[in-house]
Motif scaffolding. Sequence first.
Motif, PDB file in Angstrom:
ATOM      1  N   GLN A  78     -15.789  50.399  -8.046  1.00 46.95           N
ATOM      2  CA  GLN A  78     -16.194  49.625  -9.225  1.00 46.95           C
ATOM      3  C   GLN A  78     -17.607  49.949  -9.681  1.00 46.95           C
ATOM      4  O   GLN A  78     -17.916  49.875 -10.879  1.00 46.95           O
ATOM      5  CB  GLN A  78     -16.066  48.122  -8.938  1.00 46.95           C
ATOM      6  CG  GLN A  78     -14.641  47.625  -8.790  1.00 46.95           C
ATOM      7  CD  GLN A  78     -14.090  47.829  -7.390  1.00 46.95           C
ATOM      8  OE1 GLN A  78     -14.705  48.482  -6.554  1.00 46.95           O
ATOM      9  NE2 GLN A  78     -12.924  47.246  -7.124  1.00 46.95           N
ATOM     10  N   TRP A  83     -12.907  50.970 -15.484  1.00 46.45           N
ATOM     11  CA  TRP A  83     -11.452  51.014 -15.676  1.00 46.45           C
ATOM     12  C   TRP A  83     -11.129  50.421 -17.042  1.00 46.45           C
ATOM     13  O   TRP A  83     -11.442  49.266 -17.332  1.00 46.45           O
ATOM     14  CB  TRP A  83     -10.750  50.235 -14.568  1.00 46.45           C
ATOM     15  CG  TRP A  83      -9.293  49.962 -14.809  1.00 46.45           C
ATOM     16  CD1 TRP A  83      -8.724  48.767 -15.115  1.00 46.45           C
ATOM     17  CD2 TRP A  83      -8.210  50.918 -14.767  1.00 46.45           C
ATOM     18  NE1 TRP A  83      -7.363  48.897 -15.276  1.00 46.45           N
ATOM     19  CE2 TRP A  83      -7.025  50.208 -15.058  1.00 46.45           C
ATOM     20  CE3 TRP A  83      -8.141  52.282 -14.512  1.00 46.45           C
ATOM     21  CZ2 TRP A  83      -5.777  50.830 -15.088  1.00 46.45           C
ATOM     22  CZ3 TRP A  83      -6.899  52.894 -14.549  1.00 46.45           C
ATOM     23  CH2 TRP A  83      -5.740  52.182 -14.830  1.00 46.45           C
ATOM     24  N   ASN A  84     -10.486  51.223 -17.878  1.00 45.19           N
ATOM     25  CA  ASN A  84     -10.129  50.781 -19.229  1.00 45.19           C
ATOM     26  C   ASN A  84      -8.623  50.783 -19.437  1.00 45.19           C
ATOM     27  O   ASN A  84      -8.150  50.740 -20.572  1.00 45.19           O
ATOM     28  CB  ASN A  84     -10.781  51.719 -20.264  1.00 45.19           C
ATOM     29  CG  ASN A  84     -12.284  51.815 -20.095  1.00 45.19           C
ATOM     30  OD1 ASN A  84     -12.972  50.814 -20.147  1.00 45.19           O
ATOM     31  ND2 ASN A  84     -12.794  53.026 -19.869  1.00 45.19           N
ATOM     32  N   THR A  86      -4.424  49.825 -18.990  1.00 44.56           N
ATOM     33  CA  THR A  86      -3.558  48.668 -19.252  1.00 44.56           C
ATOM     34  C   THR A  86      -2.458  48.506 -18.213  1.00 44.56           C
ATOM     35  O   THR A  86      -1.673  47.569 -18.301  1.00 44.56           O
ATOM     36  CB  THR A  86      -2.919  48.794 -20.641  1.00 44.56           C
ATOM     37  OG1 THR A  86      -2.184  50.027 -20.711  1.00 44.56           O
ATOM     38  CG2 THR A  86      -3.980  48.780 -21.732  1.00 44.56           C
ATOM     39  N   GLN A  88      -0.990  47.085 -15.259  1.00 46.43           N
ATOM     40  CA  GLN A  88      -1.355  45.898 -14.507  1.00 46.43           C
ATOM     41  C   GLN A  88      -1.429  46.166 -13.005  1.00 46.43           C
ATOM     42  O   GLN A  88      -2.280  45.616 -12.308  1.00 46.43           O
ATOM     43  CB  GLN A  88      -0.359  44.772 -14.780  1.00 46.43           C
ATOM     44  CG  GLN A  88      -0.649  43.989 -16.047  1.00 46.43           C
ATOM     45  CD  GLN A  88      -2.040  43.364 -16.029  1.00 46.43           C
ATOM     46  OE1 GLN A  88      -2.933  43.781 -16.760  1.00 46.43           O
ATOM     47  NE2 GLN A  88      -2.243  42.378 -15.168  1.00 46.43           N
ATOM     48  N   THR A  91      -4.692  47.696 -12.438  1.00 45.39           N
ATOM     49  CA  THR A  91      -5.736  46.706 -12.709  1.00 45.39           C
ATOM     50  C   THR A  91      -5.907  45.769 -11.521  1.00 45.39           C
ATOM     51  O   THR A  91      -7.026  45.375 -11.176  1.00 45.39           O
ATOM     52  CB  THR A  91      -5.397  45.905 -13.975  1.00 45.39           C
ATOM     53  OG1 THR A  91      -5.301  46.797 -15.094  1.00 45.39           O
ATOM     54  CG2 THR A  91      -6.461  44.858 -14.264  1.00 45.39           C
ATOM     55  N   GLN A  92      -4.793  45.432 -10.869  1.00 43.07           N
ATOM     56  CA  GLN A  92      -4.868  44.600  -9.666  1.00 43.07           C
ATOM     57  C   GLN A  92      -5.706  45.270  -8.585  1.00 43.07           C
ATOM     58  O   GLN A  92      -6.461  44.611  -7.863  1.00 43.07           O
ATOM     59  CB  GLN A  92      -3.465  44.325  -9.125  1.00 43.07           C
ATOM     60  CG  GLN A  92      -2.633  43.392  -9.977  1.00 43.07           C
ATOM     61  CD  GLN A  92      -1.213  43.235  -9.436  1.00 43.07           C
ATOM     62  OE1 GLN A  92      -0.896  43.707  -8.349  1.00 43.07           O
ATOM     63  NE2 GLN A  92      -0.359  42.580 -10.210  1.00 43.07           N
ATOM     64  N   VAL A  94      -8.169  47.515  -9.061  1.00 45.01           N
ATOM     65  CA  VAL A  94      -9.556  47.458  -9.501  1.00 45.01           C
ATOM     66  C   VAL A  94     -10.140  46.073  -9.225  1.00 45.01           C
ATOM     67  O   VAL A  94     -11.283  45.933  -8.789  1.00 45.01           O
ATOM     68  CB  VAL A  94      -9.666  47.804 -10.995  1.00 45.01           C
ATOM     69  CG1 VAL A  94     -11.095  47.609 -11.495  1.00 45.01           C
ATOM     70  CG2 VAL A  94      -9.210  49.231 -11.254  1.00 45.01           C
ATOM     71  N   ASN A  95      -9.337  45.045  -9.449  1.00 45.62           N
ATOM     72  CA  ASN A  95      -9.770  43.660  -9.236  1.00 45.62           C
ATOM     73  C   ASN A  95      -9.666  43.233  -7.782  1.00 45.62           C
ATOM     74  O   ASN A  95      -9.988  42.085  -7.455  1.00 45.62           O
ATOM     75  CB  ASN A  95      -8.947  42.716 -10.112  1.00 45.62           C
ATOM     76  CG  ASN A  95      -9.205  42.916 -11.591  1.00 45.62           C
ATOM     77  OD1 ASN A  95     -10.259  43.425 -11.983  1.00 45.62           O
ATOM     78  ND2 ASN A  95      -8.254  42.526 -12.423  1.00 45.62           N
ATOM     79  N   ASP A 316      -8.285  56.561 -18.830  1.00 46.03           N
ATOM     80  CA  ASP A 316      -8.464  55.165 -18.438  1.00 46.03           C
ATOM     81  C   ASP A 316      -9.650  54.964 -17.497  1.00 46.03           C
ATOM     82  O   ASP A 316     -10.151  53.857 -17.353  1.00 46.03           O
ATOM     83  CB  ASP A 316      -7.197  54.647 -17.745  1.00 46.03           C
ATOM     84  CG  ASP A 316      -6.048  54.438 -18.711  1.00 46.03           C
ATOM     85  OD1 ASP A 316      -6.304  54.366 -19.931  1.00 46.03           O
ATOM     86  OD2 ASP A 316      -4.893  54.343 -18.258  1.00 46.03           O
TER      87      ASP A 316
END
Length: 465
Positions: A78, A83-84, A86, A88, A91-92, A94-95, A316
Amino acid sequence: MKKLRSYIKIITVVSAITALTACKKQLDLKPHDQIDATDAITTDKDVQSNLIGAYNRAGLSYIYGGDVFLMPDLMASQSVVKWNGTFQALTQMVNQAVTINNGYVDNYWLDAYRVNNQANYVLANLDKATAANKNSYEGQAKFLRGLMYFDMARLFGKSWNDGDPNVNLAVPIVLKPTTIIGADSYPSRSTVAQVYAQAISDLITAKAKLQGVEAKVDDFNPTFFANSYSAGAILARIYLQQGQYAKAAAEADTVIQSGKYSLVTNYADEFPFPNQNAVHVDNTKEDIFAIQVTAQQGVNDLNTFYASSDYAGRGDISVRSTFLDEFEEGDGRLAVYNEDSGGSLQVDKFDNLYGNVHVIRLAELYLIRAEANFRLNTSTGAAPVDDVNVIRARAGLTALSSVVLADILKERRLELAFEGGFFLHDAKRLKQNVGALPYNSPKLVFPIPLVEINANKNLKQNDGY
């Protein structure tokens, strides 16, 4: 015929090209839960087809087509990237909030066991191989299986240095091909120590079986396939992860001293881009083992997310400018970081749509040997400062007169950035925080996919899920 989702219900008999095909006739009265392997694998050519199929499947996007390295890096970089995207499921990551039904995790598990199942078919049918090919087939199948189990252990199990690896759970070990669904089709998870031991055993055998054997299958380029040095290189990586530094240094030294590989002159040349997205480029002289990505398999998924639309990617993932501040002025490795046509800072290592995925290359072996020797205060093959200076010289940097551990780790971070999933794996073995999380957070371990838990009552879920 219904396609069963769980790996334990997948019966892989022929190569990945023809595996899991449907019944040819609508009215087929043969039982669908088993295949008579004696009808499918009867010749050396059949064994060879399974081996090629295993390599082919290993190169699919969810495994060594890119995602096995992309996923851990997204969980731990991070501060390095933005991260751009979409998607999901990514994205999980990255989060650092992966769910039990994450599609990328599900597919990685599934495809990894498919590769292992095909490798197991090769190993179970070595009696069909000719004497000239038997060692090569066995060595390559065990190389793939050992490589697969090592990475599965790192992703689905706690780090080697996080608690007791003899107690912590990793993944089930399956060493026989699935031919029929029965009581033994529902294996429990083995411990981290057991899975590491299996990976090491497979790779030691692979190294021995491939010694002096040209890793060639028919008229395919022999550099496409594993050899004894490929196995030794992965062993060096495993031993470093475990903190077995003497073994790590010895394995790395064997590969380096072989003289079979050399660093390319310019860093950027290790990531060739022929200005034609559809052109495949063979391995460089630095590649010890790389996955060959072709249009038949799909694409290099590192290209998908790291490359901009200028080079067939989604763009992305962009690089934070602060990461470039870590490099010294004049560092030749900065050549692979450039703005795309939209002004976004991208890493150009993966601009070739069908570029190879570098699983392990010679530069890593120099850095493994340097770190292992430094920690032991030894100089197996070379003094740590000399190995670091080999890497620095290629980058166009001045030589150091001495090094401390931080110097070695910095060179490793900059040299291997965005390769190998090292942002996560190195943070764990070095006990460094990963963003706001400690290295041993359960959020940094993949969940066992819910679909597998539902299919196999003997699978226990990881903590935190």
